[in-house]
Write a protein that holds these residues in place. Structure first.
Motif, mmCIF file in Angstrom:
data_model
loop_
_atom_site.group_PDB
_atom_site.id
_atom_site.type_symbol
_atom_site.label_atom_id
_atom_site.label_comp_id
_atom_site.label_asym_id
_atom_site.label_seq_id
_atom_site.Cartn_x
_atom_site.Cartn_y
_atom_site.Cartn_z
ATOM 1 N N PHE A 1 0.721 -1.156 -0.006
ATOM 2 C CA PHE A 1 0.107 -0.229 0.032
ATOM 3 C C PHE A 1 0.668 1.323 0.010
ATOM 4 O O PHE A 1 0.648 2.242 -0.767
ATOM 5 C CB PHE A 1 -0.996 -0.137 1.016
ATOM 6 C CG PHE A 1 -1.727 1.202 1.264
ATOM 7 C CD1 PHE A 1 -2.854 1.331 0.347
ATOM 8 C CD2 PHE A 1 -1.695 2.145 2.243
ATOM 9 C CE1 PHE A 1 -3.700 2.496 0.357
ATOM 10 C CE2 PHE A 1 -2.487 3.052 2.184
ATOM 11 C CZ PHE A 1 -3.267 3.322 1.412
ATOM 12 N N PHE A 2 1.944 1.263 0.739
ATOM 13 C CA PHE A 2 2.876 2.360 0.949
ATOM 14 C C PHE A 2 3.483 2.710 -0.412
ATOM 15 O O PHE A 2 3.470 3.832 -0.934
ATOM 16 C CB PHE A 2 3.750 2.292 1.798
ATOM 17 C CG PHE A 2 3.590 3.129 3.133
ATOM 18 C CD1 PHE A 2 4.320 4.386 3.370
ATOM 19 C CD2 PHE A 2 2.733 2.781 4.039
ATOM 20 C CE1 PHE A 2 4.127 4.945 4.492
ATOM 21 C CE2 PHE A 2 2.576 3.595 5.293
ATOM 22 C CZ PHE A 2 3.313 4.893 5.309
ATOM 23 N N MET A 3 3.958 1.458 -0.997
ATOM 24 C CA MET A 3 4.424 1.686 -2.406
ATOM 25 C C MET A 3 3.554 2.398 -3.500
ATOM 26 O O MET A 3 3.968 2.877 -4.573
ATOM 27 C CB MET A 3 5.234 0.543 -2.751
ATOM 28 C CG MET A 3 6.323 -0.185 -2.109
ATOM 29 S SD MET A 3 7.743 0.982 -2.243
ATOM 30 C CE MET A 3 7.647 1.986 -0.710
ATOM 31 N N PHE A 4 2.190 1.721 -3.249
ATOM 32 C CA PHE A 4 1.193 2.124 -4.224
ATOM 33 C C PHE A 4 1.046 3.717 -4.358
ATOM 34 O O PHE A 4 0.963 4.134 -5.085
ATOM 35 C CB PHE A 4 0.112 1.401 -4.063
ATOM 36 C CG PHE A 4 -1.007 2.048 -4.748
ATOM 37 C CD1 PHE A 4 -1.389 1.607 -6.076
ATOM 38 C CD2 PHE A 4 -2.325 2.736 -4.141
ATOM 39 C CE1 PHE A 4 -2.566 2.057 -6.752
ATOM 40 C CE2 PHE A 4 -3.146 3.132 -4.940
ATOM 41 C CZ PHE A 4 -3.446 2.771 -6.134
ATOM 42 N N LEU A 5 1.120 4.140 -2.919
ATOM 43 C CA LEU A 5 0.906 5.358 -2.692
ATOM 44 C C LEU A 5 1.998 6.543 -3.231
ATOM 45 O O LEU A 5 1.907 7.322 -3.966
ATOM 46 C CB LEU A 5 0.698 5.783 -1.174
ATOM 47 C CG LEU A 5 -0.471 5.443 -0.544
ATOM 48 C CD1 LEU A 5 -0.539 5.700 0.816
ATOM 49 C CD2 LEU A 5 -1.758 6.184 -1.252
ATOM 50 N N PHE B 1 4.021 5.749 -5.640
ATOM 51 C CA PHE B 1 4.152 5.441 -7.275
ATOM 52 C C PHE B 1 3.030 6.232 -7.665
ATOM 53 O O PHE B 1 3.044 6.762 -8.784
ATOM 54 C CB PHE B 1 4.073 4.053 -7.694
ATOM 55 C CG PHE B 1 5.385 3.436 -7.454
ATOM 56 C CD1 PHE B 1 6.495 3.653 -8.165
ATOM 57 C CD2 PHE B 1 5.456 2.223 -6.963
ATOM 58 C CE1 PHE B 1 7.850 3.087 -8.137
ATOM 59 C CE2 PHE B 1 6.609 1.541 -6.637
ATOM 60 C CZ PHE B 1 7.777 1.979 -7.160
ATOM 61 N N GLY B 2 2.008 6.317 -6.930
ATOM 62 C CA GLY B 2 0.663 7.218 -7.258
ATOM 63 C C GLY B 2 1.039 8.610 -7.412
ATOM 64 O O GLY B 2 0.751 9.509 -8.397
ATOM 65 N N VAL B 3 1.564 9.016 -6.316
ATOM 66 C CA VAL B 3 1.904 10.421 -6.117
ATOM 67 C C VAL B 3 3.154 10.897 -7.160
ATOM 68 O O VAL B 3 2.946 11.854 -7.995
ATOM 69 C CB VAL B 3 2.601 10.902 -4.781
ATOM 70 C CG1 VAL B 3 3.161 12.093 -4.673
ATOM 71 C CG2 VAL B 3 1.453 10.916 -3.811
ATOM 72 N N ALA B 4 4.232 9.895 -7.502
ATOM 73 C CA ALA B 4 5.221 10.256 -8.492
ATOM 74 C C ALA B 4 4.365 10.550 -9.826
ATOM 75 O O ALA B 4 4.814 11.165 -10.606
ATOM 76 C CB ALA B 4 6.236 9.041 -8.327
ATOM 77 N N THR B 5 3.491 9.324 -10.331
ATOM 78 C CA THR B 5 2.914 9.526 -11.439
ATOM 79 C C THR B 5 2.097 10.649 -11.708
ATOM 80 O O THR B 5 2.097 11.255 -12.760
ATOM 81 C CB THR B 5 1.882 8.190 -11.453
ATOM 82 O OG1 THR B 5 2.791 6.963 -11.487
ATOM 83 C CG2 THR B 5 1.003 8.067 -12.915
ATOM 84 N N TRP C 1 4.231 13.371 -1.061
ATOM 85 C CA TRP C 1 5.054 12.459 -0.904
ATOM 86 C C TRP C 1 6.032 12.561 0.422
ATOM 87 O O TRP C 1 6.664 11.524 1.106
ATOM 88 C CB TRP C 1 6.233 12.520 -2.129
ATOM 89 C CG TRP C 1 7.497 11.347 -2.010
ATOM 90 C CD1 TRP C 1 7.235 10.382 -2.460
ATOM 91 C CD2 TRP C 1 8.751 11.555 -1.698
ATOM 92 N NE1 TRP C 1 8.503 9.768 -2.146
ATOM 93 C CE2 TRP C 1 9.572 10.654 -1.750
ATOM 94 C CE3 TRP C 1 9.439 12.907 -1.012
ATOM 95 C CZ2 TRP C 1 10.586 10.556 -1.485
ATOM 96 C CZ3 TRP C 1 10.579 12.890 -0.754
ATOM 97 C CH2 TRP C 1 11.148 11.731 -0.832
ATOM 98 N N ALA C 2 6.523 13.731 0.648
ATOM 99 C CA ALA C 2 7.449 13.963 1.880
ATOM 100 C C ALA C 2 6.724 13.484 3.048
ATOM 101 O O ALA C 2 7.288 12.747 4.011
ATOM 102 C CB ALA C 2 7.857 15.423 2.132
ATOM 103 N N SER C 3 5.224 13.848 3.369
ATOM 104 C CA SER C 3 4.496 13.368 4.273
ATOM 105 C C SER C 3 4.366 11.636 4.347
ATOM 106 O O SER C 3 4.391 11.192 5.741
ATOM 107 C CB SER C 3 3.483 13.976 4.361
ATOM 108 O OG SER C 3 2.422 13.662 3.292
#
Length: 166
Positions: free
Chosen positions: A89-93, A95-99, A132-134
């Motif tokens: 879930f953390f990785m999904f978040l 990558f989602g923010v990066a996208t 992303w920082a949060s």
């Protein structure tokens, strides 16, 4: 035993060298289950985590892989990490923010190239950076909350290995 740890990453790792046969180490770890630890073996991998009673949102688990160095020695690779579902879930978040950040950057460039104002896109990109920082800070705080249990997992592993050598 030689311990090498890395305190910078979100998923700390360590290595131990032990003077025991690989299969004996795996069998000892597999049979070492005691409260509050749950031990599961899949081939050369051992997963140690906390039972439901002691488990909380930030509870870590210890993934151990045992590798044979020679006929008398083995090397143990350990990785502490959160519950795999939480980690995914953390990785999904992330990558989602990066996208979204990349899409906003392309949108801002397109708008700027035709000479229109792109303040909204830049503002949204800044929001994505803050988000992303949060997430990163939230993960570090979670790791701190799980650190006492991480130490318990590590001590359980060491106690099991010491008992094996006696």
């Amino acid at each position: 035993m030689k311990i090498t740890s890395n305190d910078i990453v979100l998923r700390p790792r360590f290595q131990l060298e032990i003077t025991e046969v690989k299969e004996k180490v795996l069998a000892a770890l597999e049979k070492s289950e005691k409260a509050p630890f749950l031990v599961k073996r899949i081939d050369e991998h051992i997963f140690i985590k906390f039972d439901q009673k002691e488990n909380h949102f930030w509870s870590p688990q210890l993934h151990i892989e045992v590798e044979e160095l020679d006929k008398k020695n083995s090397k143990i690779f350990g990785v502490f990490g959160p519950n795999p579902t939480l980690w995914t879930f953390f990785m999904f978040l992330h990558f989602g923010v990066a996208t979204i950040f990349i899409i906003l950057g392309i949108w801002a460039y397109s708008i700027a190239s035709i000479g229109k104002p792109y303040v909204i896109q830049i503002g949204l990109m800044i929001i994505m950076l803050i988000l992303w920082a949060s997430f990163y800070i939230f993960g570090r705080i979670g790791r701190q909350k799980g650190k006492p249990q991480m130490k318990l997992l590590h001590q359980f592993l060491i106690d099991t290995l010491v008992a094996l050598q006696h």
